[in-house]
Design an enzyme around this catalytic site. Structure first.
Site, short mmCIF file in Angstrom:
data_model
loop_
_atom_site.label_atom_id
_atom_site.label_comp_id
_atom_site.label_asym_id
_atom_site.label_seq_id
_atom_site.Cartn_x
_atom_site.Cartn_y
_atom_site.Cartn_z
N HIS A 163 39.93 33.93 56.11
CA HIS A 163 38.52 33.76 56.46
C HIS A 163 37.62 33.52 55.24
O HIS A 163 36.61 32.83 55.37
CB HIS A 163 38.01 34.99 57.21
CG HIS A 163 38.58 35.13 58.58
ND1 HIS A 163 37.96 35.86 59.55
CD2 HIS A 163 39.71 34.65 59.13
CE1 HIS A 163 38.68 35.83 60.65
NE2 HIS A 163 39.75 35.10 60.42
N HIS A 181 46.32 49.53 31.53
CA HIS A 181 47.34 50.57 31.34
C HIS A 181 47.56 51.41 32.59
O HIS A 181 48.68 51.81 32.88
CB HIS A 181 46.96 51.47 30.16
CG HIS A 181 45.66 52.20 30.36
ND1 HIS A 181 44.44 51.58 30.20
CD2 HIS A 181 45.40 53.47 30.75
CE1 HIS A 181 43.48 52.46 30.46
NE2 HIS A 181 44.04 53.61 30.81
N CYS A 219 44.66 47.85 38.53
CA CYS A 219 44.19 48.91 37.63
C CYS A 219 44.42 50.24 38.35
O CYS A 219 45.14 50.27 39.34
CB CYS A 219 42.73 48.70 37.21
SG CYS A 219 41.50 48.89 38.51
#
Length: 154
Positions: free
Chosen positions: A105, A16, A72
């Site tokens: 890498h 959310h 997030c």
């Protein structure tokens, strides 16, 4: 848009706190990658970021997506959760150098971003760098990647 970006299948997920940025990302990249898989969340109702890390990881490990993007609030939670899943090499990147260097890498396959940390313009630049990058299997990179993969076996 590079040919590399337009040929990738991208799985995108977030909780959310990442939902507003995830919506902007899915709208922008839906037509720029060969396939965009929206792993949720689909609204800003409280949700748990590990669930979306699992969804994105399953798409990558199942061969349905080439790369993943998790969003997030800070990027930290989804990064921690995703890295618990075998086959996933995730990193939080809030700059373009880390986003492309992590792929080149370290064969990073999941980019993690904090939706409450950076704005959409910078996020798009970082995602572009991530999607355009290719792993360069030079001896030192391959040696280090093998050591990382061995950690999953312990």
């Amino acid at each position: 848009m590079s040919d590399r970006q337009s040929s990738l299948r991208l799985a995108v997920g977030g909780d959310h706190a990442g939902f507003p940025l995830k919506q902007m990302v899915t709208e922008r990249y839906a037509g720029l990658v060969v396939e965009l898989i929206d792993c949720g969340t689909h609204d800003d109702s409280p949700s748990d970021y590990p669930d979306f890390a699992v969804e994105v990881a399953e798409k990558i490990n199942g061969g349905l997506a080439d790369r993943g993007l998790l969003i997030c609030g800070s990027g930290v939670g989804v990064s921690v959760a995703a890295n618990k899943i075998a086959g996933i090499r995730a990193a939080i990147c809030h700059d373009t150098y880390s986003a492309h260097q992590g792929v080149e890498h370290d064969d990073m396959n999941v980019l993690c971003i904090g939706g409450r940390i950076i704005g959409s313009a910078l996020a798009f630049e970082i995602i572009d760098a991530f999607l355009a990058a290719r792993y360069t299997p030079e001896e030192r990179h391959a040696r280090r990647l093998q050591k990382i993969l061995a950690l999953e076996e312990d």
